[in-house]
Design an enzyme around this catalytic site. Structure first.
Site, PDB file in Angstrom:
ATOM      1  N   HIS A 195       1.350  -1.010   0.052  1.00  0.00           N
ATOM      2  CA  HIS A 195      -0.147   0.273  -0.013  1.00  0.00           C
ATOM      3  C   HIS A 195       1.070   1.412   0.023  1.00  0.00           C
ATOM      4  CE1 HIS A 195      -3.201   2.877   0.405  1.00  0.00           C
ATOM      5  NE2 HIS A 195      -3.788   2.084   0.563  1.00  0.00           N
ATOM      6  N   GLU A 206      -8.249  -5.011  -0.356  1.00  0.00           N
ATOM      7  CA  GLU A 206      -8.197  -5.622  -0.904  1.00  0.00           C
ATOM      8  C   GLU A 206      -8.118  -7.679  -0.698  1.00  0.00           C
ATOM      9  OE1 GLU A 206      -9.385  -2.065  -3.240  1.00  0.00           O
ATOM     10  OE2 GLU A 206     -10.430  -4.228  -2.475  1.00  0.00           O
TER      11      GLU A 206
HETATM   12  N1  COZ Z   1       3.253  -7.697  -4.553  1.00  0.00           N
HETATM   13  C1  COZ Z   1       5.004  -8.020  -4.842  1.00  0.00           C
HETATM   14  N2  COZ Z   1       6.120  -6.600  -4.535  1.00  0.00           N
HETATM   15  C2  COZ Z   1       5.425  -5.268  -4.250  1.00  0.00           C
HETATM   16  C3  COZ Z   1       4.119  -5.140  -3.971  1.00  0.00           C
HETATM   17  C4  COZ Z   1       2.907  -5.914  -4.376  1.00  0.00           C
HETATM   18  N3  COZ Z   1       2.481  -6.520  -3.767  1.00  0.00           N
HETATM   19  N4  COZ Z   1       3.830  -3.688  -3.692  1.00  0.00           N
HETATM   20  C5  COZ Z   1       5.172  -3.303  -4.210  1.00  0.00           C
HETATM   21  N5  COZ Z   1       6.023  -4.321  -4.299  1.00  0.00           N
HETATM   22  C6  COZ Z   1       7.728  -4.204  -4.319  1.00  0.00           C
HETATM   23  C7  COZ Z   1       7.785  -3.080  -5.739  1.00  0.00           C
HETATM   24  O1  COZ Z   1       8.460  -4.463  -6.526  1.00  0.00           O
HETATM   25  C8  COZ Z   1       8.966  -2.433  -5.374  1.00  0.00           C
HETATM   26  O2  COZ Z   1      10.299  -3.414  -5.021  1.00  0.00           O
HETATM   27  P1  COZ Z   1      11.097  -2.747  -5.889  1.00  0.00           P
HETATM   28  O3  COZ Z   1      11.886  -1.753  -4.384  1.00  0.00           O
HETATM   29  O4  COZ Z   1      12.429  -3.915  -5.897  1.00  0.00           O
HETATM   30  O5  COZ Z   1      11.544  -2.087  -6.756  1.00  0.00           O
HETATM   31  C9  COZ Z   1       8.800  -1.629  -3.836  1.00  0.00           C
HETATM   32  O6  COZ Z   1       7.823  -3.006  -3.306  1.00  0.00           O
HETATM   33  C10 COZ Z   1       8.096  -0.654  -3.860  1.00  0.00           C
HETATM   34  O7  COZ Z   1       6.842  -0.890  -4.983  1.00  0.00           O
HETATM   35  P2  COZ Z   1       6.248   0.816  -5.570  1.00  0.00           P
HETATM   36  O8  COZ Z   1       6.573   2.112  -4.951  1.00  0.00           O
HETATM   37  O9  COZ Z   1       4.956   0.396  -5.919  1.00  0.00           O
HETATM   38  O10 COZ Z   1       5.474   0.529  -3.982  1.00  0.00           O
HETATM   39  P3  COZ Z   1       4.096   1.538  -3.276  1.00  0.00           P
HETATM   40  O11 COZ Z   1       3.882   1.381  -1.867  1.00  0.00           O
HETATM   41  O12 COZ Z   1       3.926   2.941  -4.117  1.00  0.00           O
HETATM   42  O13 COZ Z   1       3.209   0.270  -4.196  1.00  0.00           O
HETATM   43  C11 COZ Z   1       0.287  -0.756  -4.571  1.00  0.00           C
HETATM   44  C12 COZ Z   1       1.884   0.642  -3.809  1.00  0.00           C
HETATM   45  C13 COZ Z   1      -0.734  -0.487  -3.895  1.00  0.00           C
HETATM   46  C14 COZ Z   1       0.517   0.282  -5.805  1.00  0.00           C
HETATM   47  C15 COZ Z   1       1.361  -1.062  -4.251  1.00  0.00           C
HETATM   48  O14 COZ Z   1       2.582  -1.534  -5.357  1.00  0.00           O
HETATM   49  C16 COZ Z   1       0.251  -2.345  -5.303  1.00  0.00           C
HETATM   50  O15 COZ Z   1       0.530  -2.289  -6.840  1.00  0.00           O
HETATM   51  N6  COZ Z   1      -0.554  -3.703  -4.707  1.00  0.00           N
HETATM   52  C17 COZ Z   1      -1.155  -4.333  -5.875  1.00  0.00           C
HETATM   53  C18 COZ Z   1      -2.622  -4.153  -6.309  1.00  0.00           C
HETATM   54  C19 COZ Z   1      -3.461  -4.012  -4.654  1.00  0.00           C
HETATM   55  O16 COZ Z   1      -3.096  -4.626  -3.477  1.00  0.00           O
HETATM   56  N7  COZ Z   1      -3.743  -2.674  -4.521  1.00  0.00           N
HETATM   57  C20 COZ Z   1      -4.773  -2.354  -3.752  1.00  0.00           C
HETATM   58  C21 COZ Z   1      -4.687  -1.064  -2.781  1.00  0.00           C
HETATM   59  S1  COZ Z   1      -5.207  -0.823  -1.507  1.00  0.00           S
END
Ligand code: COZ
Length: 364
Positions: A254, A309
């Site tokens: 998140h 979710e």
């Molecule tokens: N599964 C695996 N790895 C994940 C992850 C997940 N669900 N969410 C983040 N990461 C990893 C990214 O691959 C990234 O890894 P690196 O540092 O190696 O590049 C790191 O964590 C940071 O990713 P990001 O900048 O996307 O993190 P952020 O906190 O901004 O992401 C969201 C938030 C929700 C977009 C998340 O990444 C995501 O896509 N989750 C799955 C979709 C979901 O459940 N959405 C509903 C949210 S309420």
């Protein structure tokens, strides 16, 4: 003025609000000063009242808002005509966005009002149910004004009055997801409202934004993950393979919560209270445990935990809601937060106009 570039506006405060507060480090979500744990057993109508009016309803207010919403559920002839005209293969979120946008007109003039918000909130379940029954080649089931908001939604989808347990599980989910600060869809609604456009246009923007899989699409992705895993024995190998391929696990991570999402905790507790002998819930609990272990092993330091979710999918699967209704159902709850944000924006408005930094060629 100092210009800051932040990818995805990460860390940038785009508005001051009294609607909700999220403490991502402590895993706390507050609606109008109340922690969601205190609100999760209230009705959808009572919490909607809290968001729109800024205080909890009296008994009389609660009866009044339930009555008002029950009278606003109807579809106009134009809406029914659009529902029958849109291509059969059109997905439900596109249908919802199109039909809601047909409500624009003089009755949605500036400034947005709570009455306008009630109408949009009341009619979204009817649009979803009407189109769902059309797709299933079943007759439309007229809204029942005697039922509360969530019971009526389930009734229009199936033609049967839902059990208290099923309606209660969905109502808890909808109460916990009806508002969540400056997420992408609330932000797009506020940007649209900031030009003094109308509430219908702002909500059309929000629905289009919610449609994106990284925002509203996760529950369907969670179901696909649980179905792919199938049994507890396969959980580790499937999850490990996905993570090593760089795939994101739907239902985890998140942007704000860097500990457990309090909504996921509340939903898990609700599910456990009504657990019974629920095989799919047992698998979901095991998959969650394995996923968090493997995320910590393969993605150390990213603070990746279960988000709302994951258990939303478990709840909607447990009440046999078809997965293509997950995001539309999420929309039927988040409409309350969106409308509250639009009214707050209108009350103290400055048009959104951020900068961009040119990194292209010059003097070509
Ligand atoms: N599964 C695996 N790895 C994940 C992850 C997940 N669900 N969410 C983040 N990461 C990893 C990214 O691959 C990234 O890894 P690196 O540092 O190696 O590049 C790191 O964590 C940071 O990713 P990001 O900048 O996307 O993190 P952020 O906190 O901004 O992401 C969201 C938030 C929700 C977009 C998340 O990444 C995501 O896509 N989750 C799955 C979709 C979901 O459940 N959405 C509903 C949210 S309420």
């Amino acid at each position: 003025m100092k210009r800051i570039f932040s990818d995805g506006l990460k860390g940038i405060i785009a508005a001051q609000t009294t609607i909700s507060h999220i403490d991502g480090q402590e895993g706390v979500l507050i609606y109008r000063g109340y922690e969601i744990g205190e609100l999760k057993d209230l009705s959808f109508e009572e919490v909607a009242f809290l968001l729109w009016y800024g205080h909890l309803p009296t008994m009389a207010d609660a009866v009044d808002i339930k009555y008002k919403l029950s009278k606003l559920r109807f579809l106009t002839p134009t809406m029914k005509e659009i529902l029958h005209t849109l291509p059969v293969e059109m997905d439900m979120m596109s249908v919802l966005r199109t039909v809601i946008s047909s409500l624009g007109g003089s009755e949605y003039g500036w400034k947005p009002t709570i009455e306008q918000a009630m109408r949009l909130t009341a009619v979204i379940p009817t649009i979803i149910a009407y189109r769902f029954n059309m797709n299933m080649k079943k007759p439309f089931i007229e809204p029942d004004p005697r039922l509360n908001h969530v019971e009526n939604y389930l009734y229009m989808l199936s033609g049967n009055n839902p059990s208290k347990a099923v309606a209660g599980a969905l109502e808890t989910y909808m109460v916990l997801t009806l508002e969540h600060g400056m997420n992408a869809s609330a932000f797009s609604a506020r940007v649209t409202a900031s030009t003094e456009s109308d509430l219908v246009s702002a909500i059309t923007s929000a629905i289009g934004t919610m449609k994106g899989p990284l925002h509203g699409g996760a529950p369907s992705g969670v179901i696909d993950l649980l179905n792919e895993i199938g049994t507890a024995e396969k959980a580790e190998s499937v999850i490990r393979r996905k993570l090593l391929k760089g795939e994101k696990l739907m239902g985890f991570g998140h942007r704000v919560y860097k500990t457990h999402d309090p909504r996921a905790v509340a939903l898990r507790n609700t599910l456990l209270e009504n657990k019974g002998d629920n095989q799919s819930l047992d698998l979901a609990l095991y998959v969650e445990k394995k996923a968090i272990e493997l995320l910590a092993e393969i993605k150390p330091g990213r603070s990746l935990y279960t988000n709302v979710e994951f258990y939303a999918a478990a709840i909607m699967k447990s009440i046999n809601l078809p997965s293509d209704l997950f995001t539309p159902t999420f929309t039927a709850s988040r409409i309350v937060g969106w409308t509250a944000h639009v009214m707050e924006q209108a009350a103290n408005n400055t048009i959104y106009r951020p900068q961009s930094k040119y990194i292209g060629k010059r003097n070509c």
